[in-house]
Scaffold this motif. Sequence first.
Motif, short mmCIF file in Angstrom:
data_model
loop_
_atom_site.label_atom_id
_atom_site.label_comp_id
_atom_site.label_asym_id
_atom_site.label_seq_id
_atom_site.Cartn_x
_atom_site.Cartn_y
_atom_site.Cartn_z
N PHE A 266 0.83 -1.21 0.00
CA PHE A 266 0.00 0.00 0.00
C PHE A 266 0.86 1.26 0.00
N ASN B 212 -4.09 -4.59 -6.05
CA ASN B 212 -5.35 -5.35 -6.04
C ASN B 212 -5.25 -6.54 -5.09
N CYS C 207 -3.27 -6.56 -2.53
CA CYS C 207 -3.02 -5.99 -1.21
C CYS C 207 -4.26 -6.04 -0.33
N THR C 208 -5.41 -5.75 -0.91
CA THR C 208 -6.65 -5.81 -0.13
C THR C 208 -6.89 -7.22 0.38
N SER D 74 -4.21 -7.99 3.10
CA SER D 74 -4.54 -7.32 4.37
C SER D 74 -5.76 -7.96 5.03
N CYS E 96 -8.94 3.46 9.81
CA CYS E 96 -9.59 3.09 8.55
C CYS E 96 -10.78 4.00 8.28
N ARG F 143 -10.32 -0.94 -0.11
CA ARG F 143 -9.42 -1.53 0.88
C ARG F 143 -9.75 -1.04 2.29
#
Length: 201
Positions: free
Chosen positions: A52, A119, A121-122, A125, A157, A176
């Motif tokens: 990110f 893409n 990464c979401t 995580s 967040c 995300r």
Amino acid sequence: MAPTVLDLAHWSTWAVCAVIKLPQLAAVLAARSARGVSVSSLLLELTGFLVFLRYQVYHSYPLQTYLEYPIIIAQDAILLLCILHFHGKMKQALYYAVIFWGSWYLLTLRKWIIYMAMNLCTFISAASKLVQLCCLWQTRDSGEVSALTWSLSAYTCATRIFTTVITTNDLAVLVRFIIMLILNIWVTATILHYRKTRKTD
């Protein structure tokens, strides 16, 4: 009005992130144990944060939209070192450092790599949160897991959803943060549930 609220959201996020992992670090150090804290979850979280951060830097997004990530990454690295120490696996620290350092450079070798990584990464995580949830469900014990750290993560967040809409409006980033908000709340609720169950036993 909007710039003042936006500045407040940025500043509050930075302030929270400056100490976000300290409750978890304090709990681990005080107990001299990492019971309940998932190493796999932490490694996935670090991977997601690294990707990110690299994505934000690659796009030259305003620094205030991602300034907290180097701070969180440093705190996660310290937490990882503590966990590896208490598990007697400090030799693995160098291996992880080389992997993360190499990944930082590999992510931008080609444009498609950073987009694919963002893409993923979401999912990475989200997987880190799900791994921690599974650890909690399996042990039915929150151990040394800090509810405060996870609730602070939920707050950041929420603020980043607002700041993303106002500044970059990047859909991948927005999705995300929404997913991470939901999962951080879920982990926090699970920690509190098992902490309450442990107290009543």
